[in-house]
Write an enzyme that holds these catalytic residues in place. Structure first.
Site, PDB file in Angstrom:
ATOM      1  N   HIS A  61       0.829  -1.214   0.000  1.00 30.38           N
ATOM      2  CA  HIS A  61       0.000   0.000   0.000  1.00 30.38           C
ATOM      3  C   HIS A  61       0.858   1.256   0.000  1.00 30.38           C
ATOM      4  O   HIS A  61       0.419   2.316  -0.419  1.00 30.38           O
ATOM      5  CB  HIS A  61      -1.019  -0.055   1.136  1.00 30.38           C
ATOM      6  CG  HIS A  61      -2.062  -1.082   0.832  1.00 30.38           C
ATOM      7  ND1 HIS A  61      -2.025  -2.343   1.361  1.00 30.38           N
ATOM      8  CD2 HIS A  61      -3.090  -1.055  -0.035  1.00 30.38           C
ATOM      9  CE1 HIS A  61      -3.012  -3.046   0.845  1.00 30.38           C
ATOM     10  NE2 HIS A  61      -3.676  -2.299  -0.001  1.00 30.38           N
ATOM     11  N   ASP A  67      -3.762  -9.034  -4.116  1.00 33.87           N
ATOM     12  CA  ASP A  67      -3.856 -10.083  -3.096  1.00 33.87           C
ATOM     13  C   ASP A  67      -3.881 -11.469  -3.727  1.00 33.87           C
ATOM     14  O   ASP A  67      -3.348 -12.416  -3.161  1.00 33.87           O
ATOM     15  CB  ASP A  67      -5.108  -9.864  -2.227  1.00 33.87           C
ATOM     16  CG  ASP A  67      -4.833  -8.854  -1.124  1.00 33.87           C
ATOM     17  OD1 ASP A  67      -3.770  -8.962  -0.472  1.00 33.87           O
ATOM     18  OD2 ASP A  67      -5.650  -7.939  -0.926  1.00 33.87           O
ATOM     19  N   GLU A 120     -10.014 -12.125  -4.795  1.00 31.84           N
ATOM     20  CA  GLU A 120      -8.611 -11.844  -4.490  1.00 31.84           C
ATOM     21  C   GLU A 120      -8.000 -12.909  -3.579  1.00 31.84           C
ATOM     22  O   GLU A 120      -6.865 -12.802  -3.149  1.00 31.84           O
ATOM     23  CB  GLU A 120      -8.462 -10.453  -3.877  1.00 31.84           C
ATOM     24  CG  GLU A 120      -9.320 -10.162  -2.678  1.00 31.84           C
ATOM     25  CD  GLU A 120      -9.169  -8.721  -2.166  1.00 31.84           C
ATOM     26  OE1 GLU A 120      -8.195  -8.041  -2.511  1.00 31.84           O
ATOM     27  OE2 GLU A 120     -10.050  -8.289  -1.392  1.00 31.84           O
ATOM     28  N   CYS A 123      -8.975  -4.801 -10.809  1.00 29.56           N
ATOM     29  CA  CYS A 123      -8.647  -3.547 -10.121  1.00 29.56           C
ATOM     30  C   CYS A 123      -7.313  -3.605  -9.387  1.00 29.56           C
ATOM     31  O   CYS A 123      -6.942  -2.658  -8.711  1.00 29.56           O
ATOM     32  CB  CYS A 123      -9.771  -3.160  -9.159  1.00 29.56           C
ATOM     33  SG  CYS A 123      -9.925  -4.289  -7.789  1.00 29.56           S
TER      34      CYS A 123
END
Ligand code: PEP
Ligand code: MG
Length: 581
Positions: A191, A458, A434, A505
């Site tokens: 992140h 993920d 994910e 995404c």
């Protein structure tokens, strides 16, 4: 000149003076002094060394009183090291012979010593390296007074170098002064990396150890396109990079011309190209970059810097801002994906988990805390009365979890009905795919949702058991791994059979090398960080669907991720050389 290779996570090239965080936390104001002015600088050094020795002796006394003599002795050893004539002479020589400022000379000498210790490669000496950094800091404190600059309050442009940055530290970086950053740790889809892209700060992570090779104030280049850090580049290299920086800026400028053009392949297939956002203000960036809507709104960033859980009104205000800006375009709001390397829930601080990526994160945390979950869902539903809002559940790993989530959503709908509050009853419901179990069971899940969103960040990490934030397994963490591609294929097929839309995404959809492959595999919706949207649009507009299918067919017959990546780079370079570098 030292060149280090790492993982490029946010494009662009920056050249500037280094601010070394973690080991330094001091910003060295100047590297050089006027030739001949060294006597004054050497006096400053002596005063600082005396101050640092006295401070170490004080610490020795305090620590001895508190916990015992053997611990106080650590600081006694520091005092002796700081009082060492050899050290003093080495720093003095750097000031006198190289016209270094006292601060820069201290930093250079201490790092040279640390590096020499490190190169002995003896684990027992590792602690001594940390001690040297500690001593460096102590001398710098006496040279600079309390001039400890916070990264948030910079007054000059710098390039930030650190062992690691947390996503919240990154999110709070001052974009005006932080030209770029580079870290020793970190992975492609961490992140922190995502935040760098959001803030459009060129960044390279996962460089491995380099902080001992650089001092505050050294000139460094961060190449966020190729994933390189250059320390003290020579003149020729600097000029070359200046040219590359201007060329990249020119390419970006040309891409803005695409803003109002549709993402359509050369043979007329319209692709929905959406933006991923973390903050409501980024809706603006989606529009500026020509996205067709918001494909992923990561709402956990509402927690950034907050001491309390966001209220329903906090949620609602943020969502309405996005919904209004998007004026009828789709807005996919993902429910809280808290935990692991993101922020944790304030209202439900769990005991530290041994393995948070496999723990009570995301939907598991929301299902365990229905008040928190329902508060957010009320706000999403209320916003759905004002635009094309869609709800997305993250980290679903079983059908039961999906059903429980939908059950709670239904309860919230009933409450709103009773209270006469407007919302869209036909609000599209989606699930992230994910976790490998969700990909495997996609045919079942497809029967109970309106859309899928493939979270490749993920999915890659859980399929290959490779932490997305760990640079040591970055070689394994690969979107092109055949195992990941087989799972994606399976999801696309299940979605097609159930007539369910499927979007990608994860960061994969913002990486141009994967665009042809994804189109060829049958994907018609991609959602990427806004700054990647123009590049991806340009690629889409440069290929035919048939070319993309050929690429996907060829990839099917290649055995390893490395070979697939090489092939994809070749194919992408053929179509749009600028994006491959
Ligand atoms: C993903 O996992 O691919 C994803 C888009 O979600 P996040 O990066 O927020 O975990
Ligand atoms: Mg995810």
């Amino acid at each position: 000149m030292e060149v280090r290779r790492g993982i490029p996570v946010s494009p662009g090239v920056s050249i500037g003076p280094a601010l070394v965080l973690d080991t330094e936390s001091y910003r060295i104001p100047q590297r050089f002094i006027a030739p001949g002015s060294y006597p004054e600088e050497i006096n400053r050094l002596h005063a600082a060394l005396r101050g640092a020795v006295a401070e170490s002796r004080d610490m020795q006394r305090v620590v001895t009183e508190r916990v015992g003599e053997q611990y106080g002795a650590i600081f006694g050893a520091h005092a002796l090291a700081l009082d060492d004539a050899g050290l003093r002479q080495e720093i003095e020589a750097a000031i006198r012979d190289q016209s270094f400022s006292a601060e820069h000379a201290v930093s250079r000498v201490m790092r040279r010593r640390a590096k020499a210790l490190e190169s002995l490669n003896q684990p027992l000496l590792a602690g001594r390296v940390t001690d040297l950094f500690d001593l460096e800091k102590r001398i710098l404190k006496h040279l600079l007074g309390e001039r400890q600059e916070q990264v948030q309050h910079l007054s000059q442009p710098i390039i930030l170098l650190a062992h690691d940055l947390t996503p919240s530290e990154t999110a709070q970086l001052d974009r005006e002064h932080v030209l770029a950053f580079a870290t020793e740790a970190g992975g492609r889809a961490s992140h922190t990396a995502i935040m760098a892209g959001v803030l459009q700060i060129p960044a390279v992570v996962g460089l491995g150890r380099f902080l001992t090779d650089v001092s505050g104030g050294d000139t460094v280049i961060v190449d966020g396109n190729k994933g390189a850090l250059l320390i003290n580049p020579d003149e020729e290299t600097r000029e070359e990079y200046e040219r590359a920086r201007r060329a990249f800026a020119g390419f970006e400028e040309r891409l803005t011309e695409l803003r109002d053009m549709p993402a359509v392949t050369k043979d007329g297939q319209r692709i929905q190209l959406l933006g991923n956002i973390e903050f409501d203000q980024e809706a603006e960036q989606c529009l500026e970059r020509g996205a067709d809507g918001v494909g992923l709104y990561r709402t956990e960033f509402l927690y950034l810097g907050k001491e309390k859980d966001p209220t329903e009104e906090d949620h609602f205000t943020a969502y309405m801002h996005v919904v209004e800006r998007m004026a009828g375009r789709p807005v996919v709001i993902r429910t809280l994906d808290l935990g692991a390397d993101k922020f944790s829930s304030v209202s439900d601080p769990r005991n530290e988990e041994r393995n948070p990526f496999l723990g009570v994160r995301s939907i598991r945390l929301c299902l365990a805390n229905s008040r928190l979950f329902k508060t957010q869902m009320r706000a999403i539903l209320r916003a759905s009365a004002h635009g094309d809002v869609r709800i997305l559940f993250p980290m679903i790993s079983t059908l039961d979890e999906l059903r429980q989530s939908k059950f709670l959503l239904n309860e919230v709908m009933e409450d709103l009905d009773e209270q006469g509050i407007a919302f869209n009853r036909a609000l599209p419901i989606g699930t992230m795919i994910e976790v490998p179990s969700a990909a495997v069971m996609a045919d079942q899940l497809a029967k109970e949702v309106d859309f899928f969103s493939l979270g490749t960040n993920d999915l890659i990490q859980y399929t290959l058991a490779a932490d997305r934030t760990n640079e040591n397994v970055a070689g394994l963490y690969n979107a092109a791994d055949p195992a990941v591609l087989r799972l994606i294929e399976r999801v696309v097929q299940a979605a097609a059979e159930a007539d369910v839309e499927v979007n990608v995404c994860g960061e994969m959809s913002g990486e141009p090398v994967y665009t042809m492959l994804l189109l060829g595999m049958g994907l018609r919706q991609l959602s990427a960080t806004p700054h990647n949207v123009p590049e991806i649009k340009k690629l889409i507009r440069s290929v035919t669907l048939e070319e993309a299918r050929q690429v996907a067919r060829a990839v099917h017959n290649i055995e390893t991720a490395r070979e697939i990546n090489n092939y994809l780079r070749e194919q992408t370079r053929r179509v749009l050389p600028e994006v491959v570098g």
